[in-house]
Design a protein around this motif. Structure first.
Motif, PDB file in Angstrom:
ATOM      1  N   ARG A 289     -66.921  29.503  -3.874  1.00 32.87           N
ATOM      2  CA  ARG A 289     -67.912  28.579  -4.623  1.00 32.87           C
ATOM      3  C   ARG A 289     -67.233  27.260  -4.356  1.00 32.87           C
TER       4      ARG A 289
ATOM      5  N   GLU B  47     -63.789  29.213  -7.078  1.00 31.84           N
ATOM      6  CA  GLU B  47     -63.340  30.713  -7.403  1.00 31.84           C
ATOM      7  C   GLU B  47     -64.008  31.456  -6.301  1.00 31.84           C
TER       8      GLU B  47
ATOM      9  N   THR C  57     -66.023  34.551  -4.799  1.00 31.31           N
ATOM     10  CA  THR C  57     -67.553  35.071  -5.412  1.00 31.31           C
ATOM     11  C   THR C  57     -68.119  35.730  -4.287  1.00 31.31           C
TER      12      THR C  57
ATOM     13  N   ALA D 133     -74.037  36.290  -5.953  1.00 29.53           N
ATOM     14  CA  ALA D 133     -73.480  36.109  -7.174  1.00 29.53           C
ATOM     15  C   ALA D 133     -73.067  34.977  -7.404  1.00 29.53           C
ATOM     16  N   VAL D 134     -72.759  33.919  -6.610  1.00 32.83           N
ATOM     17  CA  VAL D 134     -72.197  32.705  -6.801  1.00 32.83           C
ATOM     18  C   VAL D 134     -72.737  31.937  -8.240  1.00 32.83           C
ATOM     19  N   ARG D 135     -71.990  31.484  -8.899  1.00 33.59           N
ATOM     20  CA  ARG D 135     -72.270  30.873 -10.315  1.00 33.59           C
ATOM     21  C   ARG D 135     -72.950  29.456 -10.018  1.00 33.59           C
ATOM     22  N   ARG D 136     -74.298  29.207 -10.180  1.00 37.15           N
ATOM     23  CA  ARG D 136     -75.016  28.020  -9.553  1.00 37.15           C
ATOM     24  C   ARG D 136     -74.865  27.069 -10.887  1.00 37.15           C
ATOM     25  N   GLN D 137     -74.627  27.413 -11.991  1.00 33.23           N
ATOM     26  CA  GLN D 137     -74.759  26.260 -12.826  1.00 33.23           C
ATOM     27  C   GLN D 137     -73.476  25.540 -12.649  1.00 33.23           C
TER      28      GLN D 137
ATOM     29  N   ASP E 155     -70.792  22.962 -14.453  1.00 36.36           N
ATOM     30  CA  ASP E 155     -70.573  22.736 -15.681  1.00 36.36           C
ATOM     31  C   ASP E 155     -69.671  21.317 -15.714  1.00 36.36           C
TER      32      ASP E 155
ATOM     33  N   ASP F 259     -66.732  21.204 -13.786  1.00 41.48           N
ATOM     34  CA  ASP F 259     -66.758  20.762 -12.235  1.00 41.48           C
ATOM     35  C   ASP F 259     -66.928  19.178 -12.098  1.00 41.48           C
TER      36      ASP F 259
END
Ligand SMILES: Cc1cc2nc3c(=O)[nH]c(=O)nc-3n(C[C@H](O)[C@H](O)[C@H](O)COP(=O)(O)OP(=O)(O)OC[C@H]3O[C@@H](n4cnc5c(N)ncnc54)[C@H](O)[C@@H]3O)c2cc1C
Length: 266
Positions: free
Chosen positions: A129, A181, A183, A187-191, A193, A196
Protein backbone atom coordinates in the motif's frame (compact mmCIF):
# COMPACT_ATOMS: atom_id res chain seq x y z
CA UNK A 1 18.77 13.16 -3.65
CA UNK A 2 19.24 14.40 -0.11
CA UNK A 3 20.61 12.68 2.96
CA UNK A 4 23.73 11.93 4.92
CA UNK A 5 26.73 11.59 2.66
CA UNK A 6 27.23 7.97 3.62
CA UNK A 7 23.52 7.11 3.40
CA UNK A 8 22.23 4.79 0.68
CA UNK A 9 20.54 7.54 -1.34
CA UNK A 10 23.28 10.14 -1.80
CA UNK A 11 26.13 7.63 -1.99
CA UNK A 12 24.19 5.44 -4.43
CA UNK A 13 23.22 8.33 -6.71
CA UNK A 14 26.78 9.61 -6.70
CA UNK A 15 28.24 6.22 -7.55
CA UNK A 16 25.76 5.78 -10.38
CA UNK A 17 26.49 9.28 -11.79
CA UNK A 18 30.22 8.66 -11.65
CA UNK A 19 29.97 5.26 -13.31
CA UNK A 20 27.70 6.52 -16.09
CA UNK A 21 29.20 10.00 -16.47
CA UNK A 22 26.00 11.86 -15.61
CA UNK A 23 26.11 15.61 -14.97
CA UNK A 24 25.71 16.31 -11.27
CA UNK A 25 26.70 18.62 -8.42
CA UNK A 26 27.18 17.94 -4.72
CA UNK A 27 25.65 20.67 -2.57
CA UNK A 28 26.00 21.31 1.14
CA UNK A 29 22.88 22.08 3.16
CA UNK A 30 23.79 25.80 3.03
CA UNK A 31 24.19 25.71 -0.74
CA UNK A 32 20.77 24.06 -1.05
CA UNK A 33 19.20 26.78 1.12
CA UNK A 34 20.62 29.63 -0.90
CA UNK A 35 19.79 28.05 -4.26
CA UNK A 36 16.41 26.50 -3.37
CA UNK A 37 15.14 28.44 -0.35
CA UNK A 38 12.11 26.19 0.13
CA UNK A 39 14.30 23.53 1.78
CA UNK A 40 15.34 23.45 5.44
CA UNK A 41 18.03 20.81 5.87
CA UNK A 42 20.18 19.99 8.88
CA UNK A 43 23.89 20.74 8.42
CA UNK A 44 24.90 17.11 8.23
CA UNK A 45 22.80 16.49 5.12
CA UNK A 46 24.13 16.79 1.56
CA UNK A 47 22.33 17.01 -1.74
CA UNK A 48 23.19 15.26 -4.96
CA UNK A 49 21.78 17.59 -7.63
CA UNK A 50 21.14 16.31 -11.12
CA UNK A 51 20.28 19.18 -13.52
CA UNK A 52 18.76 16.88 -16.14
CA UNK A 53 16.34 15.15 -13.76
CA UNK A 54 12.68 15.60 -14.56
CA UNK A 55 9.21 14.26 -14.02
CA UNK A 56 6.83 12.42 -16.35
CA UNK A 57 3.08 12.94 -16.56
CA UNK A 58 2.02 9.27 -16.34
CA UNK A 59 -1.55 9.76 -17.60
CA UNK A 60 -0.25 11.69 -20.63
CA UNK A 61 2.38 9.00 -21.25
CA UNK A 62 -0.11 6.14 -21.08
CA UNK A 63 -2.44 8.03 -23.40
CA UNK A 64 0.37 8.71 -25.89
CA UNK A 65 1.47 5.06 -25.88
CA UNK A 66 -2.09 3.87 -26.49
CA UNK A 67 -2.55 6.28 -29.38
CA UNK A 68 0.77 5.25 -30.92
CA UNK A 69 -0.08 1.58 -30.47
CA UNK A 70 -3.40 2.09 -32.25
CA UNK A 71 -1.71 4.06 -35.02
CA UNK A 72 0.63 1.08 -35.40
CA UNK A 73 -2.26 -1.35 -35.83
CA UNK A 74 -3.00 -2.47 -32.25
CA UNK A 75 -6.59 -2.98 -31.17
CA UNK A 76 -7.16 -1.52 -27.70
CA UNK A 77 -9.95 -2.96 -25.55
CA UNK A 78 -10.65 -1.07 -22.34
CA UNK A 79 -13.09 -1.82 -19.52
CA UNK A 80 -12.75 -5.50 -20.33
CA UNK A 81 -11.10 -7.31 -17.43
CA UNK A 82 -9.34 -10.58 -18.13
CA UNK A 83 -10.95 -13.23 -15.96
CA UNK A 84 -8.69 -16.16 -16.80
CA UNK A 85 -6.30 -17.48 -19.37
CA UNK A 86 -5.13 -21.01 -20.14
CA UNK A 87 -3.21 -23.14 -22.60
CA UNK A 88 -5.53 -24.87 -25.02
CA UNK A 89 -4.08 -27.34 -27.54
CA UNK A 90 -0.91 -25.38 -28.17
CA UNK A 91 -2.71 -22.03 -28.26
CA UNK A 92 -3.62 -19.56 -25.53
CA UNK A 93 -7.20 -18.88 -24.63
CA UNK A 94 -7.98 -15.59 -22.88
CA UNK A 95 -11.39 -15.21 -21.25
CA UNK A 96 -12.59 -11.68 -20.48
CA UNK A 97 -15.81 -10.31 -19.02
CA UNK A 98 -17.00 -9.65 -22.57
CA UNK A 99 -15.50 -12.27 -24.84
CA UNK A 100 -12.94 -15.00 -25.44
CA UNK A 101 -9.79 -14.70 -27.51
CA UNK A 102 -7.50 -17.21 -29.09
CA UNK A 103 -3.83 -16.26 -29.37
CA UNK A 104 -0.52 -17.74 -30.36
CA UNK A 105 1.39 -15.66 -27.79
CA UNK A 106 0.48 -13.63 -24.76
CA UNK A 107 2.26 -10.77 -23.00
CA UNK A 108 0.90 -10.55 -19.51
CA UNK A 109 1.22 -7.20 -17.71
CA UNK A 110 -1.38 -6.75 -14.99
CA UNK A 111 0.80 -4.74 -12.61
CA UNK A 112 -0.26 -5.10 -8.99
CA UNK A 113 -3.03 -7.52 -10.05
CA UNK A 114 -0.49 -10.04 -11.37
CA UNK A 115 -0.60 -12.39 -8.35
CA UNK A 116 -4.38 -12.89 -8.74
CA UNK A 117 -4.13 -13.77 -12.43
CA UNK A 118 -0.91 -15.73 -12.40
CA UNK A 119 -1.21 -19.01 -10.61
CA UNK A 120 2.52 -19.59 -10.42
CA UNK A 121 4.29 -20.14 -7.14
CA UNK A 122 7.63 -19.36 -8.77
CA UNK A 123 6.54 -15.75 -9.13
CA UNK A 124 7.08 -14.12 -5.78
CA UNK A 125 5.39 -10.73 -6.01
CA UNK A 126 3.99 -8.76 -3.18
CA UNK A 127 1.79 -5.68 -3.30
CA UNK A 128 2.42 -2.79 -0.95
CA UNK A 129 0.00 0.00 0.00
CA UNK A 130 1.36 3.41 -1.01
CA UNK A 131 -0.38 6.67 -0.15
CA UNK A 132 0.39 9.91 -1.96
CA UNK A 133 -0.60 13.34 -0.69
CA UNK A 134 -0.97 16.78 -2.21
CA UNK A 135 -0.65 19.93 -0.11
CA UNK A 136 -1.26 23.60 -0.74
CA UNK A 137 1.88 25.49 0.38
CA UNK A 138 1.29 27.40 3.61
CA UNK A 139 3.44 30.35 2.47
CA UNK A 140 5.86 31.45 -0.25
CA UNK A 141 4.09 29.32 -2.86
CA UNK A 142 6.47 30.53 -5.58
CA UNK A 143 9.38 28.73 -3.84
CA UNK A 144 7.67 25.41 -4.57
CA UNK A 145 7.05 25.77 -8.30
CA UNK A 146 9.08 23.62 -10.73
CA UNK A 147 11.08 26.72 -11.77
CA UNK A 148 12.34 27.26 -8.21
CA UNK A 149 12.35 23.85 -6.63
CA UNK A 150 13.63 20.49 -7.84
CA UNK A 151 12.01 17.12 -7.27
CA UNK A 152 13.59 15.70 -4.13
CA UNK A 153 14.05 12.39 -2.39
CA UNK A 154 15.17 12.76 1.21
CA UNK A 155 16.68 9.94 3.25
CA UNK A 156 15.27 11.13 6.56
CA UNK A 157 16.53 8.11 8.51
CA UNK A 158 18.89 5.31 7.44
CA UNK A 159 17.34 3.64 4.39
CA UNK A 160 14.01 5.47 4.85
CA UNK A 161 13.03 7.87 2.11
CA UNK A 162 10.37 10.49 1.62
CA UNK A 163 9.87 12.28 -1.69
CA UNK A 164 8.58 15.59 -2.88
CA UNK A 165 7.41 16.94 -6.26
CA UNK A 166 6.93 20.70 -6.73
CA UNK A 167 3.58 22.28 -7.51
CA UNK A 168 2.62 22.13 -11.20
CA UNK A 169 -0.91 23.25 -10.49
CA UNK A 170 -2.37 20.58 -8.20
CA UNK A 171 -0.32 21.39 -5.11
CA UNK A 172 3.00 19.92 -3.98
CA UNK A 173 3.11 16.13 -3.90
CA UNK A 174 4.71 14.31 -1.00
CA UNK A 175 4.86 10.67 -0.01
CA UNK A 176 6.91 8.06 1.77
CA UNK A 177 8.78 5.65 -0.47
CA UNK A 178 7.70 2.13 0.58
CA UNK A 179 7.03 1.44 4.30
CA UNK A 180 3.42 0.53 3.37
CA UNK A 181 1.59 -2.56 4.56
CA UNK A 182 1.52 -5.67 2.37
CA UNK A 183 -1.87 -6.16 0.73
CA UNK A 184 -3.51 -7.08 -2.59
CA UNK A 185 -4.57 -4.72 -5.38
CA UNK A 186 -8.27 -5.33 -4.71
CA UNK A 187 -8.20 -5.48 -0.91
CA UNK A 188 -5.91 -2.47 -0.44
CA UNK A 189 -7.08 -0.16 2.35
CA UNK A 190 -8.10 2.95 0.43
CA UNK A 191 -9.12 5.18 3.32
CA UNK A 192 -6.39 7.66 4.18
CA UNK A 193 -6.17 7.99 7.95
CA UNK A 194 -4.64 10.59 10.28
CA UNK A 195 -1.53 8.50 10.72
CA UNK A 196 -0.92 8.41 6.94
CA UNK A 197 -1.29 12.18 6.73
CA UNK A 198 0.59 12.92 9.96
CA UNK A 199 3.74 11.05 8.97
CA UNK A 200 4.05 12.90 5.67
CA UNK A 201 2.97 16.28 7.08
CA UNK A 202 5.65 16.06 9.76
CA UNK A 203 8.36 15.25 7.22
CA UNK A 204 7.21 18.08 4.99
CA UNK A 205 7.13 20.51 7.95
CA UNK A 206 10.70 19.48 8.84
CA UNK A 207 12.37 19.62 5.43
CA UNK A 208 10.15 21.96 3.36
CA UNK A 209 8.30 23.91 6.05
CA UNK A 210 6.65 26.51 3.79
CA UNK A 211 5.11 23.73 1.69
CA UNK A 212 3.38 22.12 4.67
CA UNK A 213 -0.01 23.76 4.28
CA UNK A 214 -3.44 22.11 4.19
CA UNK A 215 -3.75 18.75 2.51
CA UNK A 216 -5.70 18.92 -0.74
CA UNK A 217 -8.70 16.75 -1.37
CA UNK A 218 -10.46 15.57 -4.47
CA UNK A 219 -12.78 18.11 -6.05
CA UNK A 220 -15.90 16.46 -4.70
CA UNK A 221 -18.83 18.60 -3.69
CA UNK A 222 -21.36 16.98 -1.39
CA UNK A 223 -24.78 18.27 -2.39
CA UNK A 224 -27.66 17.79 0.01
CA UNK A 225 -31.13 16.68 -0.95
CA UNK A 226 -32.52 19.67 1.02
CA UNK A 227 -34.99 17.77 3.19
CA UNK A 228 -38.64 18.14 2.08
CA UNK A 229 -38.33 21.47 0.33
CA UNK A 230 -35.46 21.09 -2.09
CA UNK A 231 -37.16 20.32 -5.36
CA UNK A 232 -38.25 23.86 -6.10
CA UNK A 233 -34.66 25.04 -5.58
CA UNK A 234 -33.15 22.34 -7.79
CA UNK A 235 -32.36 24.55 -10.77
CA UNK A 236 -30.76 27.26 -8.61
CA UNK A 237 -28.79 24.72 -6.59
CA UNK A 238 -27.71 22.94 -9.78
CA UNK A 239 -26.42 26.19 -11.22
CA UNK A 240 -24.51 26.99 -8.02
CA UNK A 241 -23.03 23.48 -7.89
CA UNK A 242 -21.87 23.71 -11.49
CA UNK A 243 -20.28 27.12 -10.81
CA UNK A 244 -18.56 25.92 -7.65
CA UNK A 245 -17.11 22.88 -9.41
CA UNK A 246 -15.97 25.02 -12.31
CA UNK A 247 -14.42 27.44 -9.77
CA UNK A 248 -16.62 30.35 -10.87
CA UNK A 249 -16.80 32.94 -8.09
CA UNK A 250 -20.19 32.85 -6.33
CA UNK A 251 -20.38 35.67 -3.77
CA UNK A 252 -24.21 35.34 -3.62
CA UNK A 253 -23.75 32.02 -1.73
CA UNK A 254 -21.93 33.66 1.17
CA UNK A 255 -25.09 34.31 3.25
CA UNK A 256 -25.72 30.53 3.18
CA UNK A 257 -22.28 29.47 4.47
CA UNK A 258 -21.90 27.32 7.60
CA UNK A 259 -20.14 30.26 9.20
CA UNK A 260 -23.49 32.07 9.60
CA UNK A 261 -24.60 29.43 12.15
CA UNK A 262 -21.48 30.11 14.23
CA UNK A 263 -22.03 33.89 14.19
CA UNK A 264 -25.74 33.44 15.03
CA UNK A 265 -24.80 31.35 18.10
CA UNK A 266 -22.23 33.91 19.18
C1 LIG B 1 3.58 5.22 -5.40
C2 LIG B 1 4.37 4.82 -6.61
C3 LIG B 1 5.33 5.67 -7.09
C4 LIG B 1 6.05 5.31 -8.23
N1 LIG B 1 6.99 6.19 -8.69
C5 LIG B 1 7.67 5.90 -9.81
C6 LIG B 1 8.63 6.82 -10.33
O1 LIG B 1 8.85 7.90 -9.77
N2 LIG B 1 9.28 6.48 -11.45
C7 LIG B 1 9.04 5.29 -12.08
O2 LIG B 1 9.67 5.04 -13.14
N3 LIG B 1 8.14 4.40 -11.62
C8 LIG B 1 7.46 4.67 -10.49
N4 LIG B 1 6.56 3.76 -10.00
C9 LIG B 1 6.46 2.45 -10.64
C10 LIG B 1 5.55 2.43 -11.87
O3 LIG B 1 4.29 3.01 -11.52
C11 LIG B 1 5.36 0.99 -12.32
O4 LIG B 1 6.64 0.42 -12.51
C12 LIG B 1 4.61 0.91 -13.62
O5 LIG B 1 3.37 1.57 -13.54
C13 LIG B 1 4.36 -0.57 -13.93
O6 LIG B 1 3.68 -0.61 -15.15
P1 LIG B 1 2.84 -1.88 -15.53
O7 LIG B 1 2.25 -1.60 -16.87
O8 LIG B 1 3.67 -3.10 -15.35
O9 LIG B 1 1.68 -1.99 -14.40
P2 LIG B 1 0.50 -0.99 -14.08
O10 LIG B 1 0.87 0.42 -14.40
O11 LIG B 1 0.07 -1.32 -12.69
O12 LIG B 1 -0.62 -1.43 -15.10
C14 LIG B 1 -1.30 -2.68 -14.98
C15 LIG B 1 -2.60 -2.53 -15.74
O13 LIG B 1 -3.24 -3.81 -15.79
C16 LIG B 1 -4.63 -3.58 -15.63
N5 LIG B 1 -5.27 -4.82 -15.16
C17 LIG B 1 -5.17 -5.39 -13.93
N6 LIG B 1 -5.89 -6.52 -13.86
C18 LIG B 1 -6.48 -6.67 -15.06
C19 LIG B 1 -7.37 -7.65 -15.63
N7 LIG B 1 -7.79 -8.71 -14.94
N8 LIG B 1 -7.77 -7.49 -16.90
C20 LIG B 1 -7.34 -6.42 -17.64
N9 LIG B 1 -6.50 -5.47 -17.18
C21 LIG B 1 -6.08 -5.60 -15.90
C22 LIG B 1 -4.72 -2.46 -14.62
O14 LIG B 1 -5.98 -1.82 -14.70
C23 LIG B 1 -3.58 -1.56 -15.07
O15 LIG B 1 -4.02 -0.63 -16.05
C24 LIG B 1 5.82 4.08 -8.86
C25 LIG B 1 4.84 3.21 -8.36
C26 LIG B 1 4.12 3.57 -7.25
C27 LIG B 1 3.05 2.63 -6.73
Amino acid sequence: MIGRRDGVLVAGALRSAQEHHLAHEMLTADAVHSRFPGFALPDDMMAFFEPRAGVLDPEGCVDAHLRLAEAGGAEVHTSEPVEEWRYDRGRIRVVTAKSEYDAARLAFCAGAWTPELLDDEAVDLHVERQVMHWFTPARDAELFTPANCPIAMIEYAPDRVFYFVPDSGDGVKAAIHHEGETTTADAVRRQVDDEDVGRVSRLLATYLPGAAGPRRREDVLIVSACSGHGFKFASAIGEAVADLLMKVDRPDLLPFGRQRLVSQKA
